[in-house]
Design an enzyme around this catalytic site. Structure first.
Site, PDB file in Angstrom:
ATOM      1  N   SER A 106       0.820  -1.208   0.000  1.00  0.00           N
ATOM      2  CA  SER A 106       0.000   0.000   0.000  1.00  0.00           C
ATOM      3  C   SER A 106       0.856   1.260   0.000  1.00  0.00           C
ATOM      4  O   SER A 106       1.955   1.287   0.570  1.00  0.00           O
ATOM      5  CB  SER A 106      -0.899  -0.002   1.245  1.00  0.00           C
ATOM      6  OG  SER A 106      -1.560   1.236   1.407  1.00  0.00           O
ATOM      7  N   TYR A 129      -2.786   5.736  -4.877  1.00  0.00           N
ATOM      8  CA  TYR A 129      -3.981   6.554  -5.049  1.00  0.00           C
ATOM      9  C   TYR A 129      -3.630   7.762  -5.929  1.00  0.00           C
ATOM     10  O   TYR A 129      -2.464   8.120  -6.087  1.00  0.00           O
ATOM     11  CB  TYR A 129      -4.470   7.085  -3.695  1.00  0.00           C
ATOM     12  CG  TYR A 129      -4.889   6.035  -2.702  1.00  0.00           C
ATOM     13  CD1 TYR A 129      -6.134   5.417  -2.792  1.00  0.00           C
ATOM     14  CD2 TYR A 129      -4.046   5.677  -1.651  1.00  0.00           C
ATOM     15  CE1 TYR A 129      -6.530   4.473  -1.864  1.00  0.00           C
ATOM     16  CE2 TYR A 129      -4.432   4.725  -0.714  1.00  0.00           C
ATOM     17  CZ  TYR A 129      -5.677   4.121  -0.827  1.00  0.00           C
ATOM     18  OH  TYR A 129      -6.056   3.192   0.091  1.00  0.00           O
ATOM     19  N   LYS A 254      -8.059  -0.572  -9.633  1.00  0.00           N
ATOM     20  CA  LYS A 254      -8.797  -1.198  -8.535  1.00  0.00           C
ATOM     21  C   LYS A 254      -9.910  -0.271  -8.046  1.00  0.00           C
ATOM     22  O   LYS A 254      -9.680   0.914  -7.834  1.00  0.00           O
ATOM     23  CB  LYS A 254      -7.844  -1.515  -7.367  1.00  0.00           C
ATOM     24  CG  LYS A 254      -8.490  -2.208  -6.183  1.00  0.00           C
ATOM     25  CD  LYS A 254      -7.442  -2.538  -5.130  1.00  0.00           C
ATOM     26  CE  LYS A 254      -8.022  -3.305  -3.965  1.00  0.00           C
ATOM     27  NZ  LYS A 254      -8.969  -2.504  -3.162  1.00  0.00           N
TER      28      LYS A 254
END
Length: 382
Positions: A106, A129, A254
């Site tokens: 992550s 992100y 995703k």
């Protein structure tokens, strides 16, 4: 307690983690309707049991985006995972390697890219992100490419963070400053094993990949404030082109939950997608992954690999997702629970359980290869 299932690992994690960390793993957004749907809708899928077939040789191996894996399962990106066990992401990547499956680091991990790469002997995936600071994103992408990450898992379902009431109740979010710190410290004291092994000896707790932009303000409240202020709500499909210009490897998008978005992802140049509702942590009331998956598979029509996550707690659930059309399944909470319960060894054991459960489910449905798993092994979808 000897864990015989992911639910056993969940109970061990509940006993061993401070409340604020367990609730962060376990909870969803708002009333947690989608969180519950993810599991319930998977459980409603009945499989056709077949008999008198030669199932003596079960093959779980697969190939995803040019990489060979021992089974169609991967470890999904989990934020703050390194707070669940000492240098947790490093333990997880080693367990994934031993199992022959992909690990996804992550953006908001405790262990930075370099540390995880040093703990690994093969490449792993990296999750990112869309963040307002493009220079920061560019640097992270360059680091991941330099570390040999072949696949970028670009998460698109979080332009703004969902409201997770459990995090407010536990003191993880919404309790800034000294009061919040004291509240979490008090919870940590009730878990002396965690306080010693992770709280004391698991330092630094700096969320390595974002530490450069957080600077000296590295408390959990600083991290959540940074997330709220730096995730990019203006992101659009054109931004995939910018990501592609910065990234030399494969791009997996995703957070797809709608067939139209799946088609747009393909048109934007994605190499694969993950059908996901963020584990029920974003839009509460959204479709479960099990219900969203079949129309997405139909819309994409084999043009790219489709992975899925959400509610998967067993190898039987993995087979159900494959029967609905996924080529692979990402485990999220399952490995987070195991990590908290017993570190690398527990993740390895959990993956052994998933593998064995898949083999039994395939044998009893009369399938021996992943290519044999399809809608014809489903009796009904309630």
């Amino acid at each position: 307690m000897q864990a015989a299932s992911v639910d056993d690992y969940r109970e061990l994690a509940r006993r061993r983690l401070p409340r604020f960390l367990f609730e962060y793993i376990d909870g969803g957004s708002y009333g947690e309707v989608t969180l519950a749907r993810n599991r319930a809708d998977l459980a409603d899928i009945a499989l056709r049991q077949r008999v008198l077939r030669d199932v003596s040789q079960i093959d779980l191996s697969t190939r995803i985006l040019g990489q060979d894996f021992a089974m169609p399962v991967g470890l999904a990106p989990i934020g703050l995972a390194g707070m669940n066990a000492r240098r947790g992401e490093c333990q997880a990547v080693r367990a994934a390697e031993k199992a022959g499956i992909p690990f996804t680091l992550s953006t908001v991990s405790a262990c930075p890219l370099g540390e995880v790469a040093a703990a690994a002997t093969r490449s792993f995936w990296f999750q990112l992100y869309m963040i307002r600071d493009r220079d920061f994103m560019r640097d992270l992408l360059a680091q991941a490419a330099q570390m040999g990450c072949p696949t970028l898992v670009f998460t698109v379902d979080m332009p703004v963070p969902g409201s997770r009431y459990r995090d407010y109740r536990s003191g993880l979010a919404g309790a800034p400053g000294l009061a919040g710190g004291l509240r979490r410290f008090a919870q940590a004291l009730t878990r002396p094993r965690w306080a010693w092994d992770v709280g004391l000896w698991g330092r630094p707790h700096a969320l390595g990949n974002v530490a450069p932009v957080l600077g000296p303000n590295t408390g959990l409240e600083d991290f959540f404030a940074w997330m709220r202020g730096n995730f990019e709500p203006k992101v659009g499909w054109d931004d995939i082109g910018w990501i592609r210009s910065q990234w030399p490897g494969s791009i997996m998008i995703k957070g797809i939950l709608d067939p139209e978005d799946a088609v747009l992802a393909s048109q934007a140049g994605a190499d694969a997608i993950v059908v996901s509702n963020h584990g029920g942590r974003q839009l509460d009331g959204a479709l479960s992954t099990a219900r969203a998956l079949p129309p997405i598979v139909e819309a994409v029509a084999g043009s790219m690999p489709i992975l899925a996550d959400g509610g998967v707690r067993s190898g039987l659930d993995v087979v159900r997702m494959l029967a609905l059309g996924a080529q692979g399944v990402l485990l999220g909470r399952a490995w987070a629970y195991a990590l908290a319960a017993g570190g690398e060894a527990a993740i390895s054991h959990m993956l052994d359980l998933v593998r064995a459960e898949m083999q039994v489910a395939m044998a009893l449905t009369g399938t021996t290869r992943l290519a044999d798993i399809g809608e014809d092994i489903i009796d009904r979808l309630a």
